[in-house]
Design a protein around this motif. Structure first.
Motif, PDB file in Angstrom:
ATOM      1  N   ASN A 166      46.787 -28.476  75.901  1.00 61.77           N
ATOM      2  CA  ASN A 166      47.336 -27.681  76.999  1.00 61.77           C
ATOM      3  C   ASN A 166      47.875 -26.386  76.386  1.00 61.77           C
ATOM      4  OD1 ASN A 166      48.357 -26.697  79.378  1.00 61.77           O
ATOM      5  ND2 ASN A 166      50.103 -28.091  79.462  1.00 61.77           N
ATOM      6  N   TYR A 167      46.967 -25.420  76.185  1.00 59.91           N
ATOM      7  CA  TYR A 167      47.303 -24.182  75.498  1.00 59.91           C
ATOM      8  C   TYR A 167      47.266 -23.014  76.481  1.00 59.91           C
ATOM      9  CZ  TYR A 167      46.555 -26.592  71.023  1.00 59.91           C
ATOM     10  OH  TYR A 167      46.627 -27.442  69.955  1.00 59.91           O
ATOM     11  N   THR A 168      48.212 -22.092  76.295  1.00 63.58           N
ATOM     12  CA  THR A 168      48.273 -20.891  77.122  1.00 63.58           C
ATOM     13  C   THR A 168      48.539 -19.687  76.225  1.00 63.58           C
ATOM     14  OG1 THR A 168      49.149 -22.129  79.012  1.00 63.58           O
ATOM     15  CG2 THR A 168      49.416 -19.740  79.053  1.00 63.58           C
ATOM     16  N   ALA A 169      47.691 -18.655  76.343  1.00 56.76           N
ATOM     17  CA  ALA A 169      47.878 -17.407  75.603  1.00 56.76           C
ATOM     18  C   ALA A 169      47.931 -16.257  76.601  1.00 56.76           C
ATOM     19  CB  ALA A 169      46.732 -17.199  74.602  1.00 56.76           C
ATOM     20  N   ILE A 170      49.097 -15.618  76.705  1.00 58.74           N
ATOM     21  CA  ILE A 170      49.287 -14.493  77.617  1.00 58.74           C
ATOM     22  C   ILE A 170      49.671 -13.271  76.788  1.00 58.74           C
ATOM     23  CG2 ILE A 170      50.578 -13.599  79.593  1.00 58.74           C
ATOM     24  CD1 ILE A 170      51.069 -16.455  80.479  1.00 58.74           C
ATOM     25  N   ALA A 207      43.709 -18.242  78.816  1.00 61.11           N
ATOM     26  CA  ALA A 207      43.849 -17.006  78.039  1.00 61.11           C
ATOM     27  C   ALA A 207      43.841 -15.823  79.003  1.00 61.11           C
ATOM     28  CB  ALA A 207      42.721 -16.871  77.019  1.00 61.11           C
ATOM     29  N   ILE A 208      45.003 -15.170  79.146  1.00 57.10           N
ATOM     30  CA  ILE A 208      45.142 -14.022  80.038  1.00 57.10           C
ATOM     31  C   ILE A 208      45.530 -12.811  79.187  1.00 57.10           C
ATOM     32  CG2 ILE A 208      46.369 -13.048  82.019  1.00 57.10           C
ATOM     33  CD1 ILE A 208      46.844 -15.894  82.992  1.00 57.10           C
ATOM     34  N   MET A 209      44.632 -11.865  79.071  1.00 55.24           N
ATOM     35  CA  MET A 209      44.832 -10.701  78.207  1.00 55.24           C
ATOM     36  C   MET A 209      45.237 -11.143  76.809  1.00 55.24           C
ATOM     37  SD  MET A 209      46.558  -7.782  80.667  1.00 55.24           S
ATOM     38  CE  MET A 209      47.924  -8.795  81.197  1.00 55.24           C
ATOM     39  N   GLY A 210      44.640 -12.231  76.374  1.00 55.91           N
ATOM     40  CA  GLY A 210      44.924 -12.781  75.057  1.00 55.91           C
ATOM     41  C   GLY A 210      43.714 -13.531  74.545  1.00 55.91           C
ATOM     42  N   GLY A 211      43.872 -14.181  73.409  1.00 61.16           N
ATOM     43  CA  GLY A 211      42.744 -14.878  72.808  1.00 61.16           C
ATOM     44  C   GLY A 211      43.127 -16.201  72.198  1.00 61.16           C
ATOM     45  N   CYS A 212      42.133 -17.053  72.036  1.00 59.29           N
ATOM     46  CA  CYS A 212      42.326 -18.379  71.452  1.00 59.29           C
ATOM     47  C   CYS A 212      41.124 -18.695  70.567  1.00 59.29           C
ATOM     48  CB  CYS A 212      42.463 -19.428  72.553  1.00 59.29           C
ATOM     49  SG  CYS A 212      42.321 -21.130  71.966  1.00 59.29           S
TER      50      CYS A 212
END
Length: 238
Positions: A133-137, A157-162
């Motif tokens: 359960n990962y979130t990158a903002i 990933a919202i305006m971000g990266g994983c």
């Protein structure tokens, strides 16, 4: 073996109606029946549509909060540009940041609750790498997964990266990974004995699979990637 879950038909209906509505707005504007400044209205429209898709897709509380923040942010921007509310950008941007912070707090509390169940002792607490359960903002992260019972999970990933490295992990049957990309990117590395199935929808974005098909007897290990790539990109490779 885990059974494959069918895609939610309600989500597909929302996508279809959203595309139809957007096409109608473009048509009416080109015919001169509406006077829309698409440079102003396209951003909040995308945010609202992305938020609705996120709420319908997610299976976590933090995902619902993130979708709600996108819907609220798009609605506020739309109402501001239409002149229906009087709010300055100096007030609007902090509100959006507060909403993003609330999503992070909700996610943290949910993870803490899962790890502190009364029946879970030191030896039977769930492995966080089994179900993600990962979130990158507006940021990014890299993580290597080594669990031998990977079951999928959810990545936003919202305006971000994983960047996720699963080459030392294993699957017992099938695993479903739900992804949501908005103006960002996700890169996943998988073992050579996995079969990758993309069951998602790119919207002004792209999905690139660069895996090598397994040779010899099939291992039966399948990673099913579902979700939406909106104005972003996703790559899966060995």
């Amino acid at each position: 073996m885990r059974t494959r879950r069918e895609r939610n038909p309600a989500t597909q209906m929302v996508i279809g109606l959203f595309v139809i509505g957007l096409g109608m707005l473009f048509l009416l504007d080109n015919l001169g029946w509406l006077d829309l400044d698409l440079r102003v209205h396209i951003l909040p429209t995308i945010l609202i549509g992305a938020g609705i898709l996120k709420v319908l897709q997610t299976r976590t509380q933090s995902g619902i909060v993130i979708g709600g923040v996108l819907i609220a942010g798009g609605s506020l921007i739309m109402l501001k540009e239409l002149g229906w509310i009087d709010i300055g950008w100096r007030t609007l941007w902090p509100l959006l940041l507060i909403g993003a912070g609330v999503a992070v707090v909700v996610k943290s509390m949910a993870n803490r609750s899962a790890l502190e169940q009364p029946h879970a002792g030191p030896l039977d607490k769930p492995d966080a790498d089994v179900v993600l359960n990962y979130t990158a903002i507006m940021g990014g992260f890299k993580h290597r997964i080594t669990t031998q019972d990977f079951r999928g999970g959810e990545i936003t990933a919202i305006m971000g990266g994983c960047e996720l490295d699963l080459r030392q992990a294993s699957i017992n049957g099938e695993a479903v990974l739900n992804v949501f990309v908005l103006c960002g990117g996700i890169g996943i590395k998988v073992p050579v004995d996995w079969t990758v199935v993309f069951d998602g929808t790119p919207i002004m974005g792209g999905f690139d699979e660069k895996t090598v098909p397994p040779t010899g007897p099939g291992s039966g290990k399948r990673l099913i990637v579902r979700g939406y790539v909106i104005m972003g990109g996703m790559e899966v490779r060995n």
